[in-house]
Design a protein around this motif. Sequence first.
Motif, PDB file in Angstrom:
ATOM      1  N   LEU A  86       0.828  -1.204   0.000  1.00 58.78           N
ATOM      2  CA  LEU A  86       0.000   0.000   0.000  1.00 58.78           C
ATOM      3  C   LEU A  86       0.866   1.258   0.000  1.00 58.78           C
ATOM      4  CD1 LEU A  86      -2.752  -1.038   2.601  1.00 58.78           C
ATOM      5  CD2 LEU A  86      -3.011  -0.858   0.122  1.00 58.78           C
ATOM      6  N   GLU A 100       1.700  -6.861  -2.423  1.00 60.43           N
ATOM      7  CA  GLU A 100       0.257  -7.017  -2.580  1.00 60.43           C
ATOM      8  C   GLU A 100      -0.100  -8.435  -2.983  1.00 60.43           C
ATOM      9  OE1 GLU A 100      -1.922  -3.401  -4.293  1.00 60.43           O
ATOM     10  OE2 GLU A 100       0.064  -3.270  -5.216  1.00 60.43           O
ATOM     11  N   VAL A 160      -3.895  -2.570  -5.807  1.00 61.88           N
ATOM     12  CA  VAL A 160      -4.208  -1.145  -5.893  1.00 61.88           C
ATOM     13  C   VAL A 160      -4.597  -0.740  -7.311  1.00 61.88           C
ATOM     14  CG1 VAL A 160      -3.277   1.187  -5.624  1.00 61.88           C
ATOM     15  CG2 VAL A 160      -2.753  -0.575  -3.921  1.00 61.88           C
TER      16      VAL A 160
END
Length: 469
Positions: A86, A100, A160
Motif C-alpha cells: 500500500l 500485494e 491497488v
Amino acid sequence: MEHRRLAPLPAALVAVAVLLEAVAVPLSWRLEPVWDTLGYGAFSLAMVAAGALIVSRESHHRIGWLLVVAGYLNALTSDLPQGWGLRAAGHGWPAGPFGEWLNAWSWAPGFVWLVLLLVLFPTGRLPSRRWWVVVGTVVVGTMLTAVAWSLSAQTGADFVDGTNPYATDAVPTGVLLAVGLPLFLGSLVAAAASLLVRFRTAKGIERQQLKWLTFVAAADAVVLPAVVALWWVTPLVRPLAAVCLLAVPVATGMAVLRYRLYDIDVVINRSVVYGTLTVLLGGAYASVVLTLGSALGRRSSWVTAGATLLVAVAFGPLRARVQRAVDRRFDRTRFEALRRMDRFLDDLRAGNVAPEEVEGVLRSVLDDPALTLQFVLPESREWVDARGRPTTDRPDDERVRVRIDRAGATIATVRTERDRSNDRALLLDVVEAGVLAVEIARLRVELRRQLDEVRASRARIVAAGDRER
C-alpha cells in the motif's frame, strides 16, 4: 495457572513479533481502515504471545509452537507485505506489487493451522493416527487453492491498480480452485466435528478446556458467515472478522494454561441469555414500531417512546424468564441451586424455617460441609457465627472468603473450601438470591445478643438485690 516469567526463547519470539508489527502498523496506517490495521496486528501478536506462554510452561507443547508459527506467518505474509504494498503504490517504492500479491493469497495457509489446532487441542496430540489423513488433505487443498488464487486474473480487486501482475493463463486456476476449496473446507468440517465428538465424551478438566475452543468456534461459525454476507452492505460488520480471529488464540491460551478455566461456564451462560434477550427485545421493539407507526404515523414521537417504554418495562421480567430457561437447559446445577433457595425463601415467609438455616442451604448447594456463614453485627460491628458466638480469623484458615454486601455495606462473609471460579460464581448467585434471609438472620442474631445482655443485666441486678437483703 502458575505465574512465571517467559523463558528466554519465547520472550525473544514475542519481542521480534512486536518489532514486526511496529513496522507493519505505520506502513498501513491510514491507507486502510484503522480497525483492519490494528485488529489483524493484534491478532498476530496474540497468536505469538499465547504460544510463547504455552511454550514457556511446556517447551514441547505442539499447540504452543503452532500458535507461534501461525502468528509469524500472518505477520510476514499478510501484515508486512500489505503495508509495504500500500505504501509503495503511493511512493513508488520497489516490490510493491509483490507485497500485494503475497498478501492476496496469505489467507489460504490459515486453514492449515486452524485445522491443526482443532485436531490437536488441548493435549497437542492427534486423537488417532487416522487424523493424519485430514492433516494431509488440508495441506493439499491449501496448496492448490493458494496457487489458483495467486495466479488468477479474477483476484485483481486485491491490488491497488486493479490487476494481478502475476496472473497467467498457463495454469488452470479454475480447476485448481474447484478441487482445492472442497478439500480444505471438508478437512475443516472434519476437524470441527472431531472437536464436538471429543467434547461430548470428555470429562473434568479436558471438558472445560474443550468448552473454551468449542464456544469460540461455534460463535465464529455464526458471526463470520454473517460478516461475509453483510461485508458490502455495511462496513460496520467488518471489524467483527478481526475480533473473531482474535478470540481463537485468547481462548486457546486460557484453556491450555488453565487460566480462569471454569469462567467459560459463566461466559456461555451470559452469552446465551443476552443474545436471546437481544433478539426478543429487538423483535418486540420492531413490532411495536410497525404497529404504532401504522396507526400514528412513522414520524410520530409517540412511536419511539412507546417502543422504548415497552422494552424498558419488559427487560427485567423477560431477562429472569430467559435466565431460568437457559439454566434449566444448559446449567442444571445453577437452576437447581436457585430453585432450592427460592423454596427456602417461600418457607421462610410462611414461618416454616428459621433464617439462620440459610447456612445449611449454602452448604447443600455447594456440597461443602465445611462452609461457614459469619455475620457482622449492626451495632457493635462484631463478627459472630449463626449461633451468635464471636468468631476470629485463624492464621491457619486457608479457606476462600466471599463477602456479602447489601446497600453498600458488608453484612456477612462466607468461608468455603471451594476456590473454583464456577463454584464462586454459583455461590454469589445463590447468596444474591437469598440475601434477604442473610440480613434477617443477622438481625435475629443481633436481637438475641441484646436480649441475652438484658437478661444478664437483670440477673445481675436481682443478684445484687439479694445480697443487699
